[in-house]
Design a protein around this motif. Structure first.
Motif, short mmCIF file in Angstrom:
data_model
loop_
_atom_site.label_atom_id
_atom_site.label_comp_id
_atom_site.label_asym_id
_atom_site.label_seq_id
_atom_site.Cartn_x
_atom_site.Cartn_y
_atom_site.Cartn_z
N THR A 116 0.85 -1.19 0.00
CA THR A 116 0.00 0.00 0.00
C THR A 116 0.88 1.24 0.00
O THR A 116 2.06 1.17 0.35
N PRO A 117 0.34 2.40 -0.38
CA PRO A 117 1.14 3.63 -0.38
C PRO A 117 1.77 3.94 0.97
O PRO A 117 2.89 4.46 1.03
N LYS A 122 8.82 1.04 3.79
CA LYS A 122 9.19 -0.25 4.39
C LYS A 122 9.47 -1.28 3.31
O LYS A 122 10.48 -1.99 3.35
N ARG A 123 8.62 -1.36 2.32
CA ARG A 123 8.83 -2.34 1.26
C ARG A 123 10.06 -1.98 0.41
O ARG A 123 10.81 -2.87 -0.01
N SER A 124 10.27 -0.71 0.17
CA SER A 124 11.42 -0.29 -0.64
C SER A 124 12.73 -0.64 0.05
O SER A 124 13.68 -1.12 -0.59
N ALA A 125 12.81 -0.40 1.35
CA ALA A 125 14.04 -0.72 2.08
C ALA A 125 14.31 -2.22 2.06
O ALA A 125 15.46 -2.65 1.91
N GLN A 181 13.26 5.48 -6.26
CA GLN A 181 12.27 6.48 -6.68
C GLN A 181 11.04 6.46 -5.79
O GLN A 181 10.38 7.50 -5.62
N ALA A 182 10.70 5.31 -5.24
CA ALA A 182 9.48 5.20 -4.43
C ALA A 182 9.65 5.74 -3.02
O ALA A 182 8.65 6.11 -2.38
N PRO A 188 5.46 6.58 6.57
CA PRO A 188 6.04 5.90 7.74
C PRO A 188 7.22 5.01 7.36
O PRO A 188 7.33 4.54 6.23
N PHE A 189 8.09 4.80 8.36
CA PHE A 189 9.24 3.92 8.15
C PHE A 189 9.46 3.11 9.42
O PHE A 189 8.63 3.10 10.32
#
Length: 512
Positions: A116-117, A122-125, A181-182, A188-189
């Protein structure tokens, strides 16, 4: 010895599993019993960061025994790495452990964190970490399970197919590009659960682009046009700007079982022995620093039996030696093996010594190479000077038990070892590659990859009796032997498409 942080995190996850197992509903029959039920994603993220640079088991075998000895950072009279001999246990250790630890955890995270946006950071890391893990695996072994890997829990794929390294690199670069880029500072992180950057999204973005620079440059021989494209994209995106951007994993001192450095723990346990151990600093490495009056030598090296870290008295162990060679060698002294230099236990071999996973100095040397190749408009000499300066300055992470390199010493070193602005392209690349090789001390896996790619620094391979390469530098490690038994069909396909499973088989990007 396993990392205590891992114990704590794993125990926490175990408690979650126990607490959620009390529901006796029939729906439990349709759940994967090996998957996390309600994982604490913050804990798993921290655990994944710890796994990113591996544990002492695989680091002792792949990083120290093999790669660091092959690039002649280290020498050993007992182990096989600098003699180009094969050990099934040592060669396959990194393969098996990385899949069962880091790849498993990052894959599980991506299957757990909703796409989700709000979860984009979190997903990018996690994608960046997973790319880091896979690039180290493929650089070490070549073709590996990639697209099907990590799906034993989520997809019940227990025998993943091997993918071509070229295809893996294409996807790794895509993952890094999309993740960078995302990343969005307004989302949040992980905050304090982020052991590298404490939730600093901007630094994660620079990490992703710096890795892109590393991987782009790795293709310099096999596909120069594509390499230049990705190098340019990385530079435009924004790579590390100072030592404050370095990816560093801190460690603790004790007691037994705590979060100790995975490089130092096996060294202290097996290879130091008050200076009487079998693994020492390599002669090639010590000679390079002595011959250039490099002040880093006092920080890296020490004769453990006497406590002497004076640069002039350090003595590197020649690669390919045995205990018998040392006894018969003309430089034999009554001190024997104790006369050779060890990694300094006051600094880099401290139990709580941090891991420098990727550094600004390395990035500067990559940019220097890009400038020499005409792929970047920056000044190669400036990049070189910045790389040398910050490489020396970043050693303050090892504490002040040994005097840090002063600004005066840095300036003197650059005067004595200036960038060869009027030299040939080969001479410039050799100079840059040699400095990067020094920076990567104790990061043998990356040094091994860069030595194979560039050929720099120029080292004399070992032609030990019975070696498996004909006295030439190995080009990869041999797969975990369990793959031949447990994943036979896919293993056979891999060696058909890549070449025989031997030290001498070149990976895709490793061109003569």
């Amino acid at each position: 010895m396993k990392n205590n942080l891992i114990k704590y995190l794993s125990a926490g996850l175990g408690c979650i599993l126990v607490l959620t197992s009390c529901d006796n509903g029939f729906e439990d029959l349709n759940k994967n019993p090996n998957a996390y039920v309600t994982p604490d994603v913050n804990s798993v993220f921290s655990l994944s960061e710890v796994y990113m640079n591996g544990q002492d088991y695989e680091n002792h075998r792949a990083n120290l025994i093999y790669a660091s000895a092959m690039v002649q950072h280290l020498g050993s009279f007992a182990y096989s790495g600098d003699k180009y001999a094969y050990s099934t246990e040592w060669s396959g250790a990194f393969f098996g452990s990385t899949y069962s630890n880091g790849i498993k955890e990052t894959s599980q995270l991506l299957s757990t964190i909703p796409n989700t946006p709000e979860n984009v950071n979190k997903r990018s890391a996690v994608r960046i970490m997973k790319a880091y893990l896979f690039h180290r695996l493929t650089d070490l072994y070549g073709d590996i399970p990639y697209f099907d890997a990590g799906k034993g829990y989520t997809g019940l794929i227990l025998k993943p197919k091997y993918d071509k390294q070229q295809d893996i690199y294409t996807d790794l670069l895509k993952e890094l590009d999309e993740s960078a880029q995302a990343l969005d500072a307004s989302k949040p992180f992980f905050g304090s659960s982020d052991l590298f950057y404490s939730g600093d999204v901007a630094k994660w973005k620079k990490f992703s682009y710096s890795m892109m620079l590393r991987l782009g440059m790795r293709m310099s021989k096999v596909d120069p046009a594509k390499a230049q494209l990705w190098v340019g994209k990385a530079i435009a995106g924004g790579v590390f700007q100072s030592n404050a951007d370095n990816v560093v994993l801190n460690h603790a001192t004790g007691p037994d079982g705590v979060n100790r450095n995975p490089y130092t723990t096996p060294f202290l346990r097996e290879d130091l022995q008050e200076g009487n151990g079998s693994t020492k600093l390599g002669k090639t490495f010590v000679d390079q620093l002595q011959n250039t009056s490099d002040p880093r030598l006092r920080i890296y090296a020490r004769i453990e039996s006497t406590g002497d870290n004076t640069p002039a008295t350090q003595k590197g162990l020649p690669n390919g030696y045995t205990s018998g060679t040392i006894t018969a060698h003309p430089s034999w002294t009554a001190a024997g093996i104790k006369a050779y230099s060890d990694p300094n236990t006051l600094t880099i071999l401290r139990q709580d010594a941090p891991d420098i996973i990727m550094s600004y100095a390395e990035v500067q040397f990559l940019l220097a190479e890009a400038a020499v190749r005409g792929w970047d408009s920056g000044n190669a000499q400036t990049y070189y000077n910045n790389g040398v300066t910050t490489a020396m300055q970043m050693l303050t992470v090892y504490g002040n038990a040994v005097a840090p390199v002063s600004n005066v010493e840095v300036a003197a070193y650059l005067v004595a070892n200036p960038f060869m602005t009027l030299g040939t392209t080969a001479a410039k690349l050799n100079q840059i590659g040699t400095q990067k090789w020094i920076v990567l001390f104790f990061n043998g896996l990356e040094a091994f990859a860069e030595l194979r790619r560039t050929g720099y620094p120029t080292i004399i391979p070992v032609n030990f009796p019975g070696n498996l390469t004909g006295g030439t530098l190995p080009r990869r490690l041999i797969y975990d032997e369990t793959e031949r038994v447990n994943n036979t069909t896919n293993y056979n396909t891999a060696i058909t498409q890549q070449g025989t499973d031997e030290f001498t088989t070149r990976v895709w990007w490793d061109k003569p």
